[in-house]
Design a protein around this motif. Structure first.
Motif, PDB file in Angstrom:
ATOM      1  N   ALA A 206       0.836  -1.202   0.000  1.00 15.87           N
ATOM      2  CA  ALA A 206       0.000   0.000   0.000  1.00 15.87           C
ATOM      3  C   ALA A 206       0.871   1.252   0.000  1.00 15.87           C
ATOM      4  CB  ALA A 206      -0.929   0.001   1.217  1.00 15.87           C
ATOM      5  N   VAL A 209       1.778   1.889  -3.498  1.00 14.46           N
ATOM      6  CA  VAL A 209       0.636   2.475  -4.202  1.00 14.46           C
ATOM      7  C   VAL A 209       0.527   3.964  -3.866  1.00 14.46           C
ATOM      8  CG1 VAL A 209      -1.877   2.468  -4.443  1.00 14.46           C
ATOM      9  CG2 VAL A 209      -0.636   0.306  -4.318  1.00 14.46           C
ATOM     10  N   TYR A 210       0.712   4.294  -2.584  1.00 15.06           N
ATOM     11  CA  TYR A 210       0.657   5.701  -2.155  1.00 15.06           C
ATOM     12  C   TYR A 210       1.686   6.533  -2.913  1.00 15.06           C
ATOM     13  CZ  TYR A 210       1.219   9.802   0.859  1.00 15.06           C
ATOM     14  OH  TYR A 210       1.324  11.091   1.342  1.00 15.06           O
ATOM     15  N   VAL A 213       0.538   6.960  -6.563  1.00 10.93           N
ATOM     16  CA  VAL A 213      -0.633   7.839  -6.701  1.00 10.93           C
ATOM     17  C   VAL A 213      -0.249   9.293  -6.468  1.00 10.93           C
ATOM     18  CG1 VAL A 213      -2.882   8.454  -5.728  1.00 10.93           C
ATOM     19  CG2 VAL A 213      -2.307   6.067  -6.101  1.00 10.93           C
ATOM     20  N   GLY A 234      -5.279   7.346  -9.848  1.00 10.98           N
ATOM     21  CA  GLY A 234      -5.204   6.003  -9.292  1.00 10.98           C
ATOM     22  C   GLY A 234      -5.010   4.961 -10.374  1.00 10.98           C
ATOM     23  N   ALA A 237      -1.439   5.132 -11.551  1.00 15.33           N
ATOM     24  CA  ALA A 237      -0.536   4.572 -10.547  1.00 15.33           C
ATOM     25  C   ALA A 237      -0.486   3.050 -10.627  1.00 15.33           C
ATOM     26  CB  ALA A 237      -0.970   5.011  -9.151  1.00 15.33           C
ATOM     27  N   LEU A 238      -1.666   2.429 -10.710  1.00 14.98           N
ATOM     28  CA  LEU A 238      -1.699   0.965 -10.770  1.00 14.98           C
ATOM     29  C   LEU A 238      -1.206   0.451 -12.127  1.00 14.98           C
ATOM     30  CD1 LEU A 238      -4.867  -0.095  -8.766  1.00 14.98           C
ATOM     31  CD2 LEU A 238      -2.473  -0.110  -8.071  1.00 14.98           C
ATOM     32  N   MET A 241       2.501   0.400 -11.582  1.00 14.44           N
ATOM     33  CA  MET A 241       2.892  -0.716 -10.725  1.00 14.44           C
ATOM     34  C   MET A 241       2.846  -2.032 -11.497  1.00 14.44           C
ATOM     35  SD  MET A 241       1.307  -2.022  -7.069  1.00 14.44           S
ATOM     36  CE  MET A 241       2.358  -1.033  -6.011  1.00 14.44           C
ATOM     37  N   VAL A 398      -6.012  -1.585   0.508  1.00 12.94           N
ATOM     38  CA  VAL A 398      -5.255  -1.134  -0.668  1.00 12.94           C
ATOM     39  C   VAL A 398      -4.273  -2.213  -1.117  1.00 12.94           C
ATOM     40  CG1 VAL A 398      -3.576   0.551  -1.510  1.00 12.94           C
ATOM     41  CG2 VAL A 398      -5.495   1.312  -0.099  1.00 12.94           C
ATOM     42  N   SER A 399      -3.571  -2.819  -0.157  1.00 17.18           N
ATOM     43  CA  SER A 399      -2.612  -3.874  -0.494  1.00 17.18           C
ATOM     44  C   SER A 399      -3.307  -5.054  -1.170  1.00 17.18           C
ATOM     45  CB  SER A 399      -1.887  -4.352   0.760  1.00 17.18           C
ATOM     46  OG  SER A 399      -1.011  -3.371   1.253  1.00 17.18           O
ATOM     47  N   ALA A 402      -4.190  -4.159  -4.737  1.00 20.20           N
ATOM     48  CA  ALA A 402      -2.993  -4.084  -5.578  1.00 20.20           C
ATOM     49  C   ALA A 402      -2.494  -5.477  -5.950  1.00 20.20           C
ATOM     50  CB  ALA A 402      -1.898  -3.297  -4.865  1.00 20.20           C
TER      51      ALA A 402
END
Length: 429
Positions: A206, A209-210, A213, A234, A237-238, A241, A398-399, A402
């Motif tokens: 997470a 991810v933060y 983002v 968002g 961001a993903l 990742m 969030v984790s 992801a």
């Protein structure tokens, strides 16, 4: 992956149970106070405080120095880091065990202050004293407009790199963006090294991810604590990742490392070009008994997204519980251990990043930790942590999302839509 299993009914029940606990606590306080008055026992001790923190030096040496300089006795309760949060929670509801000073992280401030467990400290600290700390470090120890702690150091993620691997690959400049890093991956792999490592199992995913983002100009939560991650930022961001993972730029081993400590240990064996990790890494890398990278590690900014370079940052601080018996003396301790002199001592001994600009730029500190020169620029970008009274539950959610995206179990769009609903359900507890 975590299934939080939240429901409105469960949230209401938790509120009821918490109110009952508070009423019992208040009743116990009244009874205890009456008993003390009748027996003539003074509950407050005039010139001593109780501090709970880590069991190793130089932390308890600070307490001894504080006593030497002020004459205020410190009862020092030594614990390991995993115990800190639970010991603090237990003391909030105890009539027997009370602490005057506790350790705080950004997310603990939100959790504890939201329940009324922390004492606002602005009334004990002169405004000019606060001018000595970096603004962001104070913001991260605040909740709903109140300051609840003074910052000891930054616990800031940075990009560590193996100079030897980069030299073998013919790479002269550290990548500035995530796309730069992805483009360099094939060249690095030709040397026989892996590209990027991090301790990303559990909630640290997470954190990644933060970073992504925020680097796109978005956030996980909005100013009201509701989900903001289901957004173009968002999605971007993903996407980044997933691209890092699918191209092998982000090592699959990163998802097996339970925290930054084990990841740093693995990085120091020399097989990785880059590492996302925290301040303890650099001093560890200079220890020949555990590292093959003595004098071979560099530190730079985390790669940037389309807007900025963001970092996961947990300013570590000290605060005062609401049931402290000696709040004024506790405030003196807070100011002492976060003073410029003490921050310099901790920086030199442990490599912790100072939250005072004068210490961050101190010649002695920079001579030992030259990578501190990049800190001022890093904290000028968006940095921080998910701020919520339910931070850990949100981090877990969030984790989990992801991981599902990385493992192709859900699309990015559907994953974010479900995550938005889950975060908002958590926030409505």
């Amino acid at each position: 992956m975590t299934n939080t299993g939240h429901s409105p009914e469960g949230g209401n029940m938790r509120k009821v149970l918490f109110l009952v606990a508070v009423l019992l606590l208040l009743a116990g306080s009244i009874i205890a106070k009456g008993t003390d008055e009748k027996s003539g026992v003074v509950a407050e001790k005039s010139n001593e405080i109780t501090v709970v923190y880590l069991f190793d030096p130089p932390w308890y040496e600070q307490a001894a120095e504080f006593t030497k300089q002020t004459g205020i006795k410190v009862n020092y309760v030594e614990v390991t880091f995993p115990e800190l949060r639970q010991r603090s929670l237990a003391s909030f509801l105890s009539q027997e065990t009370r602490f005057d000073v506790i350790h705080l992280r950004s997310d603990w401030v939100a959790e504890f202050a939201d329940k009324g467990f922390l004492e606002p400290i602005s009334q004990y600290i002169a405004p000019e004293v606060l001018d000595g700390y970096a603004k962001s470090s104070l913001e991260n120890l605040s909740w709903k407009g109140e300051l609840y702690g003074l910052p000891r150091y930054y616990w800031l993620w940075q990009l560590y790199y193996n100079k030897e691997v980069l030299q073998k690959a013919g790479i002269e400049n550290v990548p500035e963006t995530w796309n730069d890093l992805i483009n360099l991956a094939p060249t690095i792999k030709k040397t026989g090294s892996e590209v990027l490592l991090g301790g990303l199992q559990r909630y640290n995913l997470a954190a990644m991810v933060y970073i992504l983002v925020r680097g796109e100009g978005g956030n996980v939560l909005d100013e009201n604590g509701k989900a903001a991650i289901n957004s173009p930022e968002g999605i971007k961001a993903l996407e980044t990742m997933k691209k890092l993972y699918d191209t092998g730029t982000l090592s699959k081993t990163a998802l097996e490392m339970d925290g930054t400590g084990p990841a740093s240990d693995l990085f120091m064996q020399g097989g990785y070009a880059f590492l996302l990790s925290t301040p303890h890494t650099y001093p560890m890398a200079q220890d020949p008994t555990r590292s093959t990278l003595v004098d071979k590690v560099g530190v730079g900014l985390i790669p940037s997204g389309s807007v900025s370079s963001a970092a996961w940052n947990e300013p570590a601080g000290v605060g005062i519980p609401y049931n402290s018996r000696n709040k004024e003396l506790a405030a003196k301790f807070l100011q002492f251990v976060t003073s410029a002199e003490q921050q310099k001592t901790i920086a030199l001994k442990l490599g912790r990043i100072p939250t005072r600009e004068e210490v961050l730029k101190d010649p002695d500190v920079l001579a030992k930790y030259p990578h501190f020169a990049s800190i001022e620029k890093q904290i000028a970008y968006p940095n921080g942590i998910i701020k919520s009274a339910y931070a850990q539950e949100i981090l877990d959610a969030v984790s989990a999302t992801a991981l599902k995206v990385l493992y192709n179990q859900v699309s990015i769009e559907s994953g974010l839509a479900s995550l938005e609903k889950e975060i908002n359900t958590i926030a409505e507890q």
